[in-house]
Design a protein around this motif. Structure first.
Motif, PDB file in Angstrom:
ATOM      1  N   ARG A  79     -90.750  46.359  25.362  1.00  0.00           N
ATOM      2  CA  ARG A  79     -91.098  47.566  26.109  1.00  0.00           C
ATOM      3  C   ARG A  79     -90.592  47.490  27.550  1.00  0.00           C
ATOM      4  NH1 ARG A  79     -97.510  48.778  24.861  1.00  0.00           N
ATOM      5  NH2 ARG A  79     -97.557  48.140  22.669  1.00  0.00           N
ATOM      6  N   LEU A  80     -90.361  46.266  28.020  1.00  0.00           N
ATOM      7  CA  LEU A  80     -90.008  46.052  29.422  1.00  0.00           C
ATOM      8  C   LEU A  80     -88.520  45.966  29.663  1.00  0.00           C
ATOM      9  CD1 LEU A  80     -92.631  43.270  30.289  1.00  0.00           C
ATOM     10  CD2 LEU A  80     -92.898  45.757  30.487  1.00  0.00           C
ATOM     11  N   VAL A  81     -87.806  45.287  28.759  1.00  0.00           N
ATOM     12  CA  VAL A  81     -86.403  44.969  29.040  1.00  0.00           C
ATOM     13  C   VAL A  81     -85.611  44.769  27.754  1.00  0.00           C
ATOM     14  CG1 VAL A  81     -86.873  42.476  29.142  1.00  0.00           C
ATOM     15  CG2 VAL A  81     -84.913  43.421  30.403  1.00  0.00           C
ATOM     16  N   THR A  82     -84.328  45.092  27.840  1.00  0.00           N
ATOM     17  CA  THR A  82     -83.386  44.771  26.770  1.00  0.00           C
ATOM     18  C   THR A  82     -82.237  43.989  27.395  1.00  0.00           C
ATOM     19  OG1 THR A  82     -83.899  46.828  25.590  1.00  0.00           O
ATOM     20  CG2 THR A  82     -81.862  45.687  24.968  1.00  0.00           C
ATOM     21  N   PHE A  83     -81.928  42.831  26.831  1.00  0.00           N
ATOM     22  CA  PHE A  83     -80.818  42.021  27.319  1.00  0.00           C
ATOM     23  C   PHE A  83     -79.565  42.355  26.504  1.00  0.00           C
ATOM     24  CE2 PHE A  83     -84.665  39.525  28.247  1.00  0.00           C
ATOM     25  CZ  PHE A  83     -84.526  39.457  29.634  1.00  0.00           C
ATOM     26  N   LEU A  84     -78.446  42.509  27.211  1.00  0.00           N
ATOM     27  CA  LEU A  84     -77.218  42.977  26.578  1.00  0.00           C
ATOM     28  C   LEU A  84     -76.071  41.999  26.804  1.00  0.00           C
ATOM     29  CD1 LEU A  84     -77.455  46.684  27.814  1.00  0.00           C
ATOM     30  CD2 LEU A  84     -78.168  45.801  25.583  1.00  0.00           C
ATOM     31  N   ASN A  85     -75.155  41.942  25.831  1.00  0.00           N
ATOM     32  CA  ASN A  85     -73.939  41.126  25.976  1.00  0.00           C
ATOM     33  C   ASN A  85     -72.774  42.001  26.433  1.00  0.00           C
ATOM     34  OD1 ASN A  85     -73.048  42.532  23.698  1.00  0.00           O
ATOM     35  ND2 ASN A  85     -73.625  40.875  22.291  1.00  0.00           N
ATOM     36  N   ARG A  86     -71.585  41.447  26.453  1.00  0.00           N
ATOM     37  CA  ARG A  86     -70.412  42.161  26.959  1.00  0.00           C
ATOM     38  C   ARG A  86     -70.071  43.398  26.135  1.00  0.00           C
ATOM     39  NH1 ARG A  86     -68.028  39.533  30.991  1.00  0.00           N
ATOM     40  NH2 ARG A  86     -68.461  37.305  31.239  1.00  0.00           N
ATOM     41  N   GLU A  87     -70.473  43.382  24.865  1.00  0.00           N
ATOM     42  CA  GLU A  87     -70.210  44.524  23.991  1.00  0.00           C
ATOM     43  C   GLU A  87     -71.288  45.598  24.103  1.00  0.00           C
ATOM     44  OE1 GLU A  87     -69.804  41.233  22.702  1.00  0.00           O
ATOM     45  OE2 GLU A  87     -67.722  41.566  23.348  1.00  0.00           O
ATOM     46  N   GLY A  88     -72.277  45.351  24.953  1.00  0.00           N
ATOM     47  CA  GLY A  88     -73.353  46.312  25.114  1.00  0.00           C
ATOM     48  C   GLY A  88     -74.392  46.253  24.021  1.00  0.00           C
ATOM     49  N   LYS A  89     -74.397  45.162  23.261  1.00  0.00           N
ATOM     50  CA  LYS A  89     -75.369  44.991  22.190  1.00  0.00           C
ATOM     51  C   LYS A  89     -76.494  44.065  22.634  1.00  0.00           C
ATOM     52  CE  LYS A  89     -71.892  45.604  18.570  1.00  0.00           C
ATOM     53  NZ  LYS A  89     -71.211  44.993  17.387  1.00  0.00           N
ATOM     54  N   GLU A  90     -77.652  44.208  21.982  1.00  0.00           N
ATOM     55  CA  GLU A  90     -78.776  43.348  22.311  1.00  0.00           C
ATOM     56  C   GLU A  90     -78.416  41.889  22.082  1.00  0.00           C
ATOM     57  OE1 GLU A  90     -82.725  44.293  21.028  1.00  0.00           O
ATOM     58  OE2 GLU A  90     -82.259  46.429  20.862  1.00  0.00           O
ATOM     59  N   GLU A  91     -78.848  41.034  22.995  1.00  0.00           N
ATOM     60  CA  GLU A  91     -78.460  39.622  22.955  1.00  0.00           C
ATOM     61  C   GLU A  91     -79.657  38.735  23.263  1.00  0.00           C
ATOM     62  OE1 GLU A  91     -76.781  36.609  22.051  1.00  0.00           O
ATOM     63  OE2 GLU A  91     -75.217  38.151  22.237  1.00  0.00           O
ATOM     64  N   GLU A  92     -79.748  37.604  22.561  1.00  0.00           N
ATOM     65  CA  GLU A  92     -80.824  36.640  22.788  1.00  0.00           C
ATOM     66  C   GLU A  92     -80.365  35.424  23.580  1.00  0.00           C
ATOM     67  OE1 GLU A  92     -82.241  35.642  18.913  1.00  0.00           O
ATOM     68  OE2 GLU A  92     -83.593  37.360  18.812  1.00  0.00           O
ATOM     69  N   LYS A  93     -79.141  34.990  23.346  1.00  0.00           N
ATOM     70  CA  LYS A  93     -78.650  33.765  23.958  1.00  0.00           C
ATOM     71  C   LYS A  93     -78.393  33.945  25.458  1.00  0.00           C
ATOM     72  CE  LYS A  93     -78.655  31.417  20.158  1.00  0.00           C
ATOM     73  NZ  LYS A  93     -79.666  30.344  19.952  1.00  0.00           N
ATOM     74  N   ILE A  94     -78.969  33.056  26.248  1.00  0.00           N
ATOM     75  CA  ILE A  94     -78.843  33.149  27.702  1.00  0.00           C
ATOM     76  C   ILE A  94     -77.386  33.181  28.137  1.00  0.00           C
ATOM     77  CG2 ILE A  94     -79.304  31.947  29.880  1.00  0.00           C
ATOM     78  CD1 ILE A  94     -81.836  30.834  28.599  1.00  0.00           C
ATOM     79  N   THR A  95     -76.572  32.345  27.524  1.00  0.00           N
ATOM     80  CA  THR A  95     -75.177  32.236  27.950  1.00  0.00           C
ATOM     81  C   THR A  95     -74.351  33.463  27.612  1.00  0.00           C
ATOM     82  OG1 THR A  95     -74.638  31.089  25.881  1.00  0.00           O
ATOM     83  CG2 THR A  95     -75.183  29.723  27.798  1.00  0.00           C
ATOM     84  N   GLN A  96     -74.850  34.313  26.723  1.00  0.00           N
ATOM     85  CA  GLN A  96     -74.090  35.496  26.304  1.00  0.00           C
ATOM     86  C   GLN A  96     -74.591  36.778  26.963  1.00  0.00           C
ATOM     87  OE1 GLN A  96     -71.329  35.140  24.349  1.00  0.00           O
ATOM     88  NE2 GLN A  96     -71.805  32.957  24.595  1.00  0.00           N
ATOM     89  N   ILE A  97     -75.717  36.702  27.653  1.00  0.00           N
ATOM     90  CA  ILE A  97     -76.283  37.881  28.304  1.00  0.00           C
ATOM     91  C   ILE A  97     -75.517  38.180  29.591  1.00  0.00           C
ATOM     92  CG2 ILE A  97     -78.317  38.813  29.470  1.00  0.00           C
ATOM     93  CD1 ILE A  97     -80.031  37.107  27.547  1.00  0.00           C
TER      94      ILE A  97
END
Length: 214
Positions: A99-117
């Motif tokens: 509800r607070l935040v969505t983390f995204l990668n270079r492709e603009g997709k949701e991402e979990e891995k810290i190094t890819q955000i």
């Protein structure tokens, strides 16, 4: 992770549902138990996270691991407080964090891995900021600081406890150090004001109340 005051607020909501079942001593020890998982230097030792998620931005406790590790321990109110802290962490990160935040990668997709955000989308405002900026006093952690004084006053949270002496010595010393930090947090929260950048406080309170009913 949720701050100390948020955990104590959640614990008080749980106790409100069950006051007739427990003594004053039991309830105070339960509150103290809610502090124990964060009363260590290395929280990986007390939060029973899945090693497979070590590189993820968001990790949460696996309650089954805690139950397995403590199966021979007596179910004291300290134990139940410890368990409830982990339960709230698991609920917060799995159910509330989206509800607070969505983390995204270079492709603009949701991402979990810290190094890819590459950025974080703040749901409340629609802003796109760096993950480092999101987890800062300007946003996420700053909101926790702002809400501390509000929650303490609204839900009568204090640290005038008499049963922490019943903790094992190592845990008692750790809690005493926490209480020193609490006083600093309380003073800081009175000096900081402004709008919440990440949280809707009433929504968070409702979420914690809902979890207390289960």
């Amino acid at each position: 992770m949720p701050g100390y005051i948020v955990h104590l607020t959640a614990a008080k909501f749980w106790l409100e549902q069950r006051k007739a079942e427990y003594s004053e001593e039991w309830m105070e020890k339960f509150l103290i138990g809610n502090l124990l998982p964060d009363a260590v230097e290395d929280k990986n030792e007390t939060h029973f996270r899945d090693p497979a998620t070590a590189g993820n931005r968001v990790q949460y406790p696996q309650l089954s691991k805690f139950l397995e590790a403590t199966q021979s321990m007596e179910r004291t109110p300290f134990w139940w407080g410890f368990y409830y802290h982990l339960y709230i962490d698991a609920c917060f990160f799995q159910e509330y964090m989206p509800r607070l935040v969505t983390f995204l990668n270079r492709e603009g997709k949701e991402e979990e891995k810290i190094t890819q955000i590459v950025c974080a989308k703040v749901q409340k405002s629609g802003e796109y900021i760096s993950q480092e900026r999101y987890f800062s006093e300007e946003y996420y952690y700053g909101d926790f600081t702002k809400m501390n004084d509000i929650l303490m006053e609204r839900f009568d949270i204090s640290f005038d406890w008499k049963y922490q002496k019943d903790l094992p010595e190592i845990w008692r010393a750790r809690v005493e150090r926490q209480l020193i930090q609490f006083k600093k947090f309380a003073e800081n929260s009175k000096k900081i004001s402004g709008d919440f950048r990440v949280f809707d406080l009433e929504d968070l309170i409702l979420f914690l109340r809902q979890k207390a009913k289960r």
